[in-house]
Design an enzyme around this catalytic site. Structure first.
Site: not given
Ligand code: PLP
Length: 321
Positions: A72-74
């Site tokens: 879920q890395s932005n």
């Protein structure tokens, strides 16, 4: 010295008052700087860093951006968006296993056309190097963007952001925000010095102990100054980090984040994310309740983005009430 920069973000980002939240908490004056609105593909703080990182990649004739992060890395999602817009390929080295269905940031990585390489946590660095080497051997001219975009050049972006804030004539007593790889904080610390900012900059750690940040952020701030052709030295004592809210560790969602997300949404219509801004806002709320800030203080919550990660969560009545 001018550092090459490609304009991508919608700047300046707005600064708004949060009077309902202040009233609800019976606390100090609270403001918010909306770096969740930097624009491209739902925005966030990495868009600012990528303005400088992309320029460096282009100066190196890069054809492919490679970076790494959590599923879920932005940062990965924003890198994929920049690659898409600027005709570059993008390879994301994500830690974990391919899930049966894509949601949140990972869904967007897919829509943005990124290639995904999955690897185990302990093999991440080796995996990243192997991915880079094979892209290089294949003539794809890769450019490696470090974890969180936190190279000295990436950090320069937040020094610039502090100048932007000064230009908005906003002079809070405190700036509170989530800190992780440290590039955002390093840039802020440098920018604070350059603008003679009189307030204090308080990072809320999302994962690591405060002691890790002192040297990391001080070094990065000094290196960023160096890139600007300026001689500034920083000490770990210049770096203020609170690590009381790490809880179960990176991305482990708890009642702290849930309450903060609900409070910001229900009082101000502002959306926070579960990993970074939810945790930092939860910390800020707890500090307000404990009387950490003076009633006359102005506290600026710097919203660093992360909005898409909300959609990787499910609403469950037992948890959310
Ligand atoms: C990456 C990120 C941060 C942390 O920024 P660093 O420069 O890595 O410390 C904070 N908030 C959000 C939403 C992020 O994506």
């Amino acid at each position: 010295m001018m550092i090459p920069r490609i304009r991508i973000a919608n700047l300046p980002t707005p600064v708004e008052m949060l009077p309902n939240l202040s009233a609800r908490l019976g606390g100090p004056r609270i403001m918010i700087k909306r770096d969740d609105l930097t624009g491209l593909a739902l925005g966030g703080n990495k868009i600012r860093k990528l303005e400088y990182l992309l320029a460096e990649a282009q100066a190196n004739n890069a054809k492919t951006l490679i970076t790494t992060g959590a599923m879920q890395s932005n940062h990965c999602r924003q890198t994929a968006a920049v690659a898409a817009k600027f005709h570059l390929a993008c390879i994301l080295v994500l830690v974990g296993e391919e899930p049966p269905a894509a949601s949140g940031n990972y869904l967007l990585d897919r829509l943005l056309g990124a290639e995904i390489v999955w690897c185990k946590r302990e093999e991440r660095d080796a995996c990243l190097k192997a991915t880079f080497d094979s892209a290089w051997a294949a003539g794809r001219r890769p450019y490696l963007i470090p974890y969180g975009g936190s190279s000295p050049v990436g950090a320069v972006a937040y020094s610039q952001a502090m100048q932007e804030l000064a230009g908005q004539n906003v002079k809070p007593d405190w700036i509170v925000f989530p800190t992780s790889s440290g590039g955002t904080q390093a840039g802020m610390v440098l920018g604070a010095r350059k603008t003679s900012f009189a307030g204090r900059i308080l990072g809320i750690s999302v994962d690591e102990p405060a002691a890790v940040f002192g040297p990391r952020v001080a070094d990065l701030a000094g290196e960023a100054a160096d890139r600007l052709g300026e001689k500034e030295t920083f000490n770990p004592a210049d770096v203020l980090v609170n690590d009381d809210y790490i809880g179960g560790g990176y991305g482990v969602f708890s009642s702290l984040e849930r309450e903060a997300i609900q409070l910001f949404a229900a009082t101000e219509g502002v959306l926070l994310d579960p990993v970074y801004t939810g945790r930092a806002a939860g910390g800020m709320i707890d500090l307000i309740r404990n009387g950490f800030f003076a009633p006359t203080d102005t506290v600026l919550f710097w919203h660093t983005g992360g909005t898409p990660a909300i959609f990787a969560e499910q609403y469950e009545k037992e948890l959310w009430g």
